[in-house]
Design an enzyme around this catalytic site. Sequence first.
Site, PDB file in Angstrom:
ATOM      1  N   ASP A   1       0.826  -1.210   0.000  1.00 19.35           N
ATOM      2  CA  ASP A   1       0.000   0.000   0.000  1.00 19.35           C
ATOM      3  C   ASP A   1       0.859   1.259   0.000  1.00 19.35           C
ATOM      4  O   ASP A   1       2.079   1.194   0.207  1.00 19.35           O
ATOM      5  CB  ASP A   1      -0.950   0.001   1.217  1.00 19.35           C
ATOM      6  CG  ASP A   1      -0.263  -0.394   2.516  1.00 19.35           C
ATOM      7  OD1 ASP A   1       0.987  -0.360   2.566  1.00 19.35           O
ATOM      8  OD2 ASP A   1      -0.955  -0.740   3.478  1.00 19.35           O
TER       9      ASP A   1
ATOM     10  N   ASN B   1      -7.088  -2.977  14.468  1.00 16.81           N
ATOM     11  CA  ASN B   1      -8.477  -3.323  14.118  1.00 16.81           C
ATOM     12  C   ASN B   1      -8.546  -4.518  13.166  1.00 16.81           C
ATOM     13  O   ASN B   1      -9.580  -4.783  12.573  1.00 16.81           O
ATOM     14  CB  ASN B   1      -9.172  -2.107  13.481  1.00 16.81           C
ATOM     15  CG  ASN B   1      -8.494  -1.669  12.183  1.00 16.81           C
ATOM     16  OD1 ASN B   1      -7.531  -2.296  11.748  1.00 16.81           O
ATOM     17  ND2 ASN B   1      -8.998  -0.611  11.586  1.00 16.81           N
TER      18      ASN B   1
ATOM     19  N   HIS C   1      -6.796  -4.920  10.362  1.00 15.60           N
ATOM     20  CA  HIS C   1      -6.537  -4.681   8.936  1.00 15.60           C
ATOM     21  C   HIS C   1      -5.227  -5.323   8.486  1.00 15.60           C
ATOM     22  O   HIS C   1      -4.287  -5.470   9.269  1.00 15.60           O
ATOM     23  CB  HIS C   1      -6.627  -3.192   8.566  1.00 15.60           C
ATOM     24  CG  HIS C   1      -5.483  -2.309   8.954  1.00 15.60           C
ATOM     25  ND1 HIS C   1      -5.666  -1.013   9.377  1.00 15.60           N
ATOM     26  CD2 HIS C   1      -4.142  -2.503   8.961  1.00 15.60           C
ATOM     27  CE1 HIS C   1      -4.483  -0.468   9.614  1.00 15.60           C
ATOM     28  NE2 HIS C   1      -3.549  -1.346   9.374  1.00 15.60           N
TER      29      HIS C   1
ATOM     30  N   GLU D   1      -9.412  -2.201   5.555  1.00 14.86           N
ATOM     31  CA  GLU D   1     -10.046  -1.883   6.830  1.00 14.86           C
ATOM     32  C   GLU D   1     -11.283  -2.759   7.047  1.00 14.86           C
ATOM     33  O   GLU D   1     -11.760  -3.408   6.103  1.00 14.86           O
ATOM     34  CB  GLU D   1     -10.451  -0.401   6.833  1.00 14.86           C
ATOM     35  CG  GLU D   1      -9.280   0.567   6.678  1.00 14.86           C
ATOM     36  CD  GLU D   1      -8.430   0.734   7.938  1.00 14.86           C
ATOM     37  OE1 GLU D   1      -8.358  -0.204   8.759  1.00 14.86           O
ATOM     38  OE2 GLU D   1      -7.812   1.799   8.092  1.00 14.86           O
TER      39      GLU D   1
HETATM   40  C1  GLP Z   1      -0.258   0.432   8.743  1.00 14.86           C
HETATM   41  C2  GLP Z   1       0.028  -0.371   7.457  1.00 14.86           C
HETATM   42  C3  GLP Z   1      -0.102  -1.849   7.679  1.00 14.86           C
HETATM   43  C4  GLP Z   1       0.606  -2.193   8.975  1.00 14.86           C
HETATM   44  C5  GLP Z   1      -0.143  -1.617  10.129  1.00 14.86           C
HETATM   45  C6  GLP Z   1       0.489  -1.874  11.500  1.00 14.86           C
HETATM   46  O1  GLP Z   1      -1.382   1.203   8.754  1.00 14.86           O
HETATM   47  N1  GLP Z   1      -0.742  -0.007   6.320  1.00 14.86           N
HETATM   48  O2  GLP Z   1       0.439  -2.549   6.570  1.00 14.86           O
HETATM   49  O3  GLP Z   1       0.641  -3.581   9.118  1.00 14.86           O
HETATM   50  O4  GLP Z   1      -0.437  -0.268   9.952  1.00 14.86           O
HETATM   51  O5  GLP Z   1       1.469  -0.943  11.806  1.00 14.86           O
HETATM   52  P1  GLP Z   1       2.552  -1.178  12.932  1.00 14.86           P
HETATM   53  O6  GLP Z   1       3.401  -2.295  12.442  1.00 14.86           O
HETATM   54  O7  GLP Z   1       3.293   0.114  13.032  1.00 14.86           O
HETATM   55  O8  GLP Z   1       1.816  -1.547  14.161  1.00 14.86           O
END
Ligand code: GLP
Length: 242
Positions: free
Chosen positions: A70, A142, A144, A149
């Site tokens: 993404d 959440n 995702h 989402e």
């Molecule tokens: C972001 C990314 C995800 C990632 C998630 C968790 O929003 N788009 O791909 O897995 O959040 O982030 P973190 O690893 O900082 O907890």
Amino acid sequence: MNKINFIKCPNATIASAKTAEIILATVRNNPQAVLGLATGSTPIETYKMLVRDANQKRISFSQCTTFNLDEYVGLKKADAAQSYRAFMNNQLFGPAHFNLDQTHFPIQWDQPVVANTDYTTYDAHIQAAGGIDVQLLGLGENGHIGFNEPGSSLTSLTRQVHLDAQTIKNNARFFKAINDVPTTAVSMGLQSILQARKIVLLALTPNKLSAINHLRTAQTFNRQWPCTALINHPDTTVIWVE
Ligand code: GLP
């Protein structure tokens, strides 16, 4: 039936090492492997391990092709460092000597979204490259994966998505103010992710435990917890720390 292989680890370093080993084994087996990559704080230690091995000449990523999950849309120029392209260049592609021409994102961070753009050309590009050999995933609080989402469809492909209020709040730590966090992104869809031959999801922090519990107990896909899309995938490993 839930087909996921769950590996519980005592700490983040052990979990990251196991994750790095899955990626390294894929590249050892095929130096031209296609890697699906994730951003966020979770994979940072894994990426450091890949960088270390590349610098010790134990592996070469120079022939790999990568597709990131993404990218934000609408980042201010001042926040360029928060783009997922910048993150990947700094954390992995530069220091581990990837060929930048073979690293791909669903949209360039400074590219405006044009209405009715068909982002499924990204999925076609992935398939044309032979499909993803191993897809690395983080996990949103959440549930995702990528930026799929709650409410995302199991058949979703790459598309423009709107970020959840909770995701915006969680990602605000990287910006000066919460209003600077983009509210949209372009993300691979759940179906795009499920097409990978192998998937490894990494979850290291206590705020992910609720999502992990939904994943462990799910017997069917639950739209409210997008990660449960993984339960029917034939080769998914979830590496987590309690
Ligand atoms: C972001 C990314 C995800 C990632 C998630 C968790 O929003 N788009 O791909 O897995 O959040 O982030 P973190 O690893 O900082 O907890």
